[in-house]
Design a protein around this motif. Structure first.
Motif, PDB file in Angstrom:
ATOM      1  N   UNK A  85       0.852  -1.152   0.000  1.00 21.92           N
ATOM      2  CA  UNK A  85       0.092   0.062   0.014  1.00 21.92           C
ATOM      3  C   UNK A  85       0.621   1.308  -0.057  1.00 21.92           C
ATOM      4  N   UNK A  86       2.333   1.203   0.202  1.00 24.18           N
ATOM      5  CA  UNK A  86       2.904   2.354   0.357  1.00 24.18           C
ATOM      6  C   UNK A  86       3.934   2.518  -0.792  1.00 24.18           C
ATOM      7  N   UNK A 110      -6.681   7.237  -7.034  1.00 27.46           N
ATOM      8  CA  UNK A 110      -5.510   6.404  -7.105  1.00 27.46           C
ATOM      9  C   UNK A 110      -4.205   7.385  -7.153  1.00 27.46           C
ATOM     10  N   UNK A 111      -4.392   8.320  -8.105  1.00 31.30           N
ATOM     11  CA  UNK A 111      -3.126   9.193  -8.463  1.00 31.30           C
ATOM     12  C   UNK A 111      -3.154  10.302  -7.239  1.00 31.30           C
ATOM     13  N   UNK A 112      -4.089  10.715  -6.533  1.00 32.46           N
ATOM     14  CA  UNK A 112      -3.671  11.257  -5.097  1.00 32.46           C
ATOM     15  C   UNK A 112      -3.029  10.490  -4.102  1.00 32.46           C
ATOM     16  N   UNK A 113      -3.367   9.354  -4.039  1.00 37.42           N
ATOM     17  CA  UNK A 113      -2.566   8.284  -3.157  1.00 37.42           C
ATOM     18  C   UNK A 113      -1.207   8.345  -3.350  1.00 37.42           C
ATOM     19  N   UNK A 114      -0.954   8.260  -4.999  1.00 36.14           N
ATOM     20  CA  UNK A 114       0.433   8.010  -5.464  1.00 36.14           C
ATOM     21  C   UNK A 114       1.199   9.197  -5.106  1.00 36.14           C
ATOM     22  N   UNK A 115       0.589  10.309  -5.283  1.00 35.59           N
ATOM     23  CA  UNK A 115       1.293  11.692  -4.896  1.00 35.59           C
ATOM     24  C   UNK A 115       1.447  11.731  -3.387  1.00 35.59           C
TER      25      UNK A 115
END
Length: 135
Positions: A85-86, A110-115
């Motif tokens: 998850x990280x 998903x992209x916000x989490x990636x950032x």
């Protein structure tokens, strides 16, 4: 994310053993040169032996999308985000596939989490902008 150098993957047809890193490298080479059948075979064999191997899960997800099997890609990439998850790359790849199949709200998530995980990612910012523009 580093795969363990000591983990071996057994290739049945020739009974050749190679490290997990070597197997992943070979599969990625096949994938980059569009030999998707050979790459798929290696990723599938890795996952048969090590079902929770995150790199093979991510790369097989990308490969499924390349094959036009985006729903399967999403399942694999979501699985990868559960396994690691990280790992920003797992979230980025999930977001990229979701953009391409026009699920922009899910892609933005998903992209916000990636950032959050890798705030310096130019690709993450670029693709998040694309997702927002198309919502």
């Amino acid at each position: 994310m580093q795969a363990s150098e000591n983990t071996e993957v057994k290739r049945r047809p020739t009974e050749v053993r190679m490290s997990l890193v070597e197997a992943l490298d070979k599969a990625q080479l096949f994938q980059r040169t569009e030999d998707l059948v050979a790459a798929e075979s290696i990723y599938s064999e890795i996952l048969e032996q090590i079902p929770e191997e995150p790199n093979a899960t991510i790369f097989l997800g990308i490969l499924r999308h390349q094959q036009g099997r985006s729903e399967e890609a999403i399942v694999l990439l979501r699985r990868a985000t559960e396994l690691v998850p990280d790992e920003a790359g797992a979230w980025l790849n999930l977001g990229n596939v979701l953009i391409e199949i026009e699920r922009f709200d899910q892609a933005a998530h998903a992209l916000r989490r990636s950032l959050e995980l890798k705030p310096e990612s130019a690709a993450g910012f670029n693709n998040l902008g694309i997702a927002h523009l198309r919502c």
